[in-house]
Motif scaffolding. Structure first.
Motif, PDB file in Angstrom:
ATOM      1  N   THR A  69     -13.034 -11.690  55.591  1.00 29.72           N
ATOM      2  CA  THR A  69     -13.906 -12.046  54.469  1.00 29.72           C
ATOM      3  C   THR A  69     -14.681 -10.830  53.972  1.00 29.72           C
ATOM      4  O   THR A  69     -14.738 -10.553  52.760  1.00 29.72           O
ATOM      5  CB  THR A  69     -14.899 -13.153  54.889  1.00 29.72           C
ATOM      6  OG1 THR A  69     -14.174 -14.301  55.329  1.00 29.72           O
ATOM      7  CG2 THR A  69     -15.795 -13.540  53.721  1.00 29.72           C
ATOM      8  N   VAL A  70     -15.264 -10.074  54.907  1.00 33.31           N
ATOM      9  CA  VAL A  70     -16.063  -8.891  54.548  1.00 33.31           C
ATOM     10  C   VAL A  70     -15.179  -7.815  53.929  1.00 33.31           C
ATOM     11  O   VAL A  70     -15.526  -7.211  52.897  1.00 33.31           O
ATOM     12  CB  VAL A  70     -16.796  -8.343  55.789  1.00 33.31           C
ATOM     13  CG1 VAL A  70     -17.401  -6.971  55.497  1.00 33.31           C
ATOM     14  CG2 VAL A  70     -17.864  -9.307  56.240  1.00 33.31           C
ATOM     15  N   GLN A  71     -14.019  -7.548  54.535  1.00 31.71           N
ATOM     16  CA  GLN A  71     -13.135  -6.504  54.033  1.00 31.71           C
ATOM     17  C   GLN A  71     -12.576  -6.847  52.653  1.00 31.71           C
ATOM     18  O   GLN A  71     -12.438  -5.963  51.805  1.00 31.71           O
ATOM     19  CB  GLN A  71     -11.999  -6.277  55.033  1.00 31.71           C
ATOM     20  CG  GLN A  71     -12.453  -5.576  56.305  1.00 31.71           C
ATOM     21  CD  GLN A  71     -11.425  -5.588  57.409  1.00 31.71           C
ATOM     22  OE1 GLN A  71     -10.324  -6.115  57.236  1.00 31.71           O
ATOM     23  NE2 GLN A  71     -11.769  -5.035  58.560  1.00 31.71           N
ATOM     24  N   ASN A  72     -12.269  -8.113  52.421  1.00 33.62           N
ATOM     25  CA  ASN A  72     -11.780  -8.513  51.100  1.00 33.62           C
ATOM     26  C   ASN A  72     -12.868  -8.400  50.048  1.00 33.62           C
ATOM     27  O   ASN A  72     -12.601  -8.079  48.888  1.00 33.62           O
ATOM     28  CB  ASN A  72     -11.248  -9.953  51.143  1.00 33.62           C
ATOM     29  CG  ASN A  72      -9.884 -10.041  51.810  1.00 33.62           C
ATOM     30  OD1 ASN A  72      -9.098  -9.102  51.760  1.00 33.62           O
ATOM     31  ND2 ASN A  72      -9.599 -11.162  52.448  1.00 33.62           N
ATOM     32  N   THR A  73     -14.110  -8.647  50.437  1.00 31.85           N
ATOM     33  CA  THR A  73     -15.239  -8.517  49.506  1.00 31.85           C
ATOM     34  C   THR A  73     -15.476  -7.054  49.141  1.00 31.85           C
ATOM     35  O   THR A  73     -15.771  -6.727  47.985  1.00 31.85           O
ATOM     36  CB  THR A  73     -16.525  -9.096  50.140  1.00 31.85           C
ATOM     37  OG1 THR A  73     -16.311 -10.472  50.469  1.00 31.85           O
ATOM     38  CG2 THR A  73     -17.689  -8.977  49.174  1.00 31.85           C
ATOM     39  N   ASN A  74     -15.300  -6.154  50.130  1.00 33.69           N
ATOM     40  CA  ASN A  74     -15.567  -4.728  49.916  1.00 33.69           C
ATOM     41  C   ASN A  74     -14.370  -3.964  49.362  1.00 33.69           C
ATOM     42  O   ASN A  74     -14.513  -2.814  48.950  1.00 33.69           O
ATOM     43  CB  ASN A  74     -15.997  -4.067  51.235  1.00 33.69           C
ATOM     44  CG  ASN A  74     -17.309  -4.624  51.744  1.00 33.69           C
ATOM     45  OD1 ASN A  74     -18.086  -5.208  50.981  1.00 33.69           O
ATOM     46  ND2 ASN A  74     -17.578  -4.460  53.031  1.00 33.69           N
ATOM     47  N   ARG A  75     -13.195  -4.584  49.359  1.00 37.45           N
ATOM     48  CA  ARG A  75     -11.976  -3.866  48.972  1.00 37.45           C
ATOM     49  C   ARG A  75     -12.013  -3.499  47.491  1.00 37.45           C
ATOM     50  O   ARG A  75     -12.297  -4.336  46.631  1.00 37.45           O
ATOM     51  CB  ARG A  75     -10.740  -4.714  49.286  1.00 37.45           C
ATOM     52  CG  ARG A  75      -9.424  -4.001  48.950  1.00 37.45           C
ATOM     53  CD  ARG A  75      -8.205  -4.820  49.333  1.00 37.45           C
ATOM     54  NE  ARG A  75      -8.033  -4.865  50.769  1.00 37.45           N
ATOM     55  CZ  ARG A  75      -8.170  -5.951  51.490  1.00 37.45           C
ATOM     56  NH1 ARG A  75      -8.502  -7.085  50.903  1.00 37.45           N
ATOM     57  NH2 ARG A  75      -7.992  -5.928  52.798  1.00 37.45           N
ATOM     58  N   VAL A  76     -11.704  -2.231  47.205  1.00 34.58           N
ATOM     59  CA  VAL A  76     -11.653  -1.760  45.821  1.00 34.58           C
ATOM     60  C   VAL A  76     -10.280  -2.057  45.229  1.00 34.58           C
ATOM     61  O   VAL A  76     -10.153  -2.559  44.112  1.00 34.58           O
ATOM     62  CB  VAL A  76     -11.949  -0.239  45.753  1.00 34.58           C
ATOM     63  CG1 VAL A  76     -11.802   0.263  44.324  1.00 34.58           C
ATOM     64  CG2 VAL A  76     -13.335   0.060  46.301  1.00 34.58           C
ATOM     65  N   SER A  77      -9.238  -1.763  45.983  1.00 35.03           N
ATOM     66  CA  SER A  77      -7.873  -2.004  45.521  1.00 35.03           C
ATOM     67  C   SER A  77      -7.541  -3.496  45.599  1.00 35.03           C
ATOM     68  O   SER A  77      -8.028  -4.219  46.477  1.00 35.03           O
ATOM     69  CB  SER A  77      -6.881  -1.209  46.377  1.00 35.03           C
ATOM     70  OG  SER A  77      -5.557  -1.568  46.067  1.00 35.03           O
ATOM     71  N   THR A  78      -6.717  -3.962  44.687  1.00 32.41           N
ATOM     72  CA  THR A  78      -6.290  -5.367  44.687  1.00 32.41           C
ATOM     73  C   THR A  78      -5.048  -5.581  45.540  1.00 32.41           C
ATOM     74  O   THR A  78      -4.646  -6.717  45.775  1.00 32.41           O
ATOM     75  CB  THR A  78      -5.980  -5.839  43.251  1.00 32.41           C
ATOM     76  OG1 THR A  78      -4.976  -4.975  42.684  1.00 32.41           O
ATOM     77  CG2 THR A  78      -7.224  -5.798  42.395  1.00 32.41           C
ATOM     78  N   LYS A  79      -4.425  -4.491  46.025  1.00 33.46           N
ATOM     79  CA  LYS A  79      -3.226  -4.604  46.846  1.00 33.46           C
ATOM     80  C   LYS A  79      -3.572  -5.197  48.198  1.00 33.46           C
ATOM     81  O   LYS A  79      -4.532  -4.811  48.841  1.00 33.46           O
ATOM     82  CB  LYS A  79      -2.564  -3.232  47.036  1.00 33.46           C
ATOM     83  CG  LYS A  79      -1.277  -3.286  47.866  1.00 33.46           C
ATOM     84  CD  LYS A  79      -0.614  -1.929  47.919  1.00 33.46           C
ATOM     85  CE  LYS A  79       0.609  -1.959  48.832  1.00 33.46           C
ATOM     86  NZ  LYS A  79       1.587  -2.984  48.433  1.00 33.46           N
ATOM     87  N   GLN A  80      -2.752  -6.154  48.613  1.00 33.99           N
ATOM     88  CA  GLN A  80      -2.954  -6.795  49.892  1.00 33.99           C
ATOM     89  C   GLN A  80      -1.786  -6.519  50.831  1.00 33.99           C
ATOM     90  O   GLN A  80      -0.661  -6.313  50.383  1.00 33.99           O
ATOM     91  CB  GLN A  80      -3.117  -8.313  49.728  1.00 33.99           C
ATOM     92  CG  GLN A  80      -4.399  -8.719  49.009  1.00 33.99           C
ATOM     93  CD  GLN A  80      -4.643 -10.210  49.108  1.00 33.99           C
ATOM     94  OE1 GLN A  80      -3.709 -11.007  49.215  1.00 33.99           O
ATOM     95  NE2 GLN A  80      -5.904 -10.600  49.071  1.00 33.99           N
TER      96      GLN A  80
END
Length: 244
Positions: free
Chosen positions: A99-110
């Motif tokens: 949850t935290v990493q997805n909130t902080n992620r700049v890139s949209t690539k998963q």
């Protein structure tokens, strides 16, 4: 006189049963307690750098294997329940980290499990991928265990493998600390909780005559805890000297 002796023995027996029950409860939930301050720290700072999700991998594999070890060699029920609680705790930590990493992620690539890209193993973007991996690993273990359950050698090897993984628990965190040259997100209090917990459970294993794999694992974990504690003290001093 005989009545007084009987009452004293009865009180002693009752006290021992109460202490034994409290020790069992502490064994079941005590392993998860040190992760509570880390969970709160991640929530507060929205930063997962101080926590290695490889710890979750090690503990999930170790406790899944331990459950199958229990099926082959039924030791204390307390240790089985401890494994269930620890698995749920690790899933809670992984869910928070995702949850935290997805909130902080700049890139949209998963990065997903089904991409089959080993470079991102256990670095997936979606919590459900961790659940899927653990489900697949559990099914594989179940099939192998059912096929070889009658082999005493296999059961002992399974227990040794489970405890070997658990003994390596602190290794991912120790390596991450070395790589980052920092123990940000960790505190002396947190590591002391880990150490106290490992000392308690190792003592519990010895006193309850648990299989040898358990107390050997506990001894290794205590040594690793001490090494991480030294890292925290060293990097804390280094940080303060730079500020000075």
């Amino acid at each position: 006189m005989d009545a007084e002796v009987f009452l004293q023995e009865d009180d002693t027996g009752g006290s021992w049963i109460l202490l034994s029950w409290l020790a069992s409860c502490l064994m079941v939930f005590g392993g998860a307690l040190p992760y509570l301050p880390q969970y709160q720290e991640i929530q507060k700072t929205s930063n997962t750098d101080g926590f290695s999700t490889r710890v979750c991998l090690v503990l999930l594999v170790a406790n899944i294997l331990r459950i199958f070890f229990w099926i082959g060699k039924q030791f204390e029920l307390t240790l089985l329940l401890q494994s269930v609680v620890m698995i749920l705790t690790m899933f809670a930590m992984l869910h928070l980290c995702c949850t935290v990493q997805n909130t902080n992620r700049v890139s949209t690539k998963q990065h997903r499990l089904l991409d089959l890209d080993f470079r991102y193993f256990w670095k997936w973007s979606v919590f459900e991928d961790y659940l899927l991996f653990c489900f697949g690993f559990t099914v594989l273990c179940a099939v192998v265990t059912l096929l070889l359950l009658d082999s005493a050698v296999f059961v002992e090897m399974l227990g040794s493998l489970a405890m070997m993984f658990e003994a390596m628990l602190g290794l991912p965190q120790m390596l991450q600390n070395l790589h980052n040259r920092s123990t940000k997100g960790m505190s002396v209090k947190m590591v002391l909780l880990w150490t106290a917990g490992d000392v308690f459970k190792t003592t519990y294993f010895v006193m309850n005559e648990s299989p040898a794999q358990f107390w050997v694992c506990g001894s290794v974990q205590i040594l690793t805890d001490v090494a991480i504690l030294l890292q925290v003290l060293f990097y804390s001093q280094d940080t303060w000297s730079k500020r000075g």
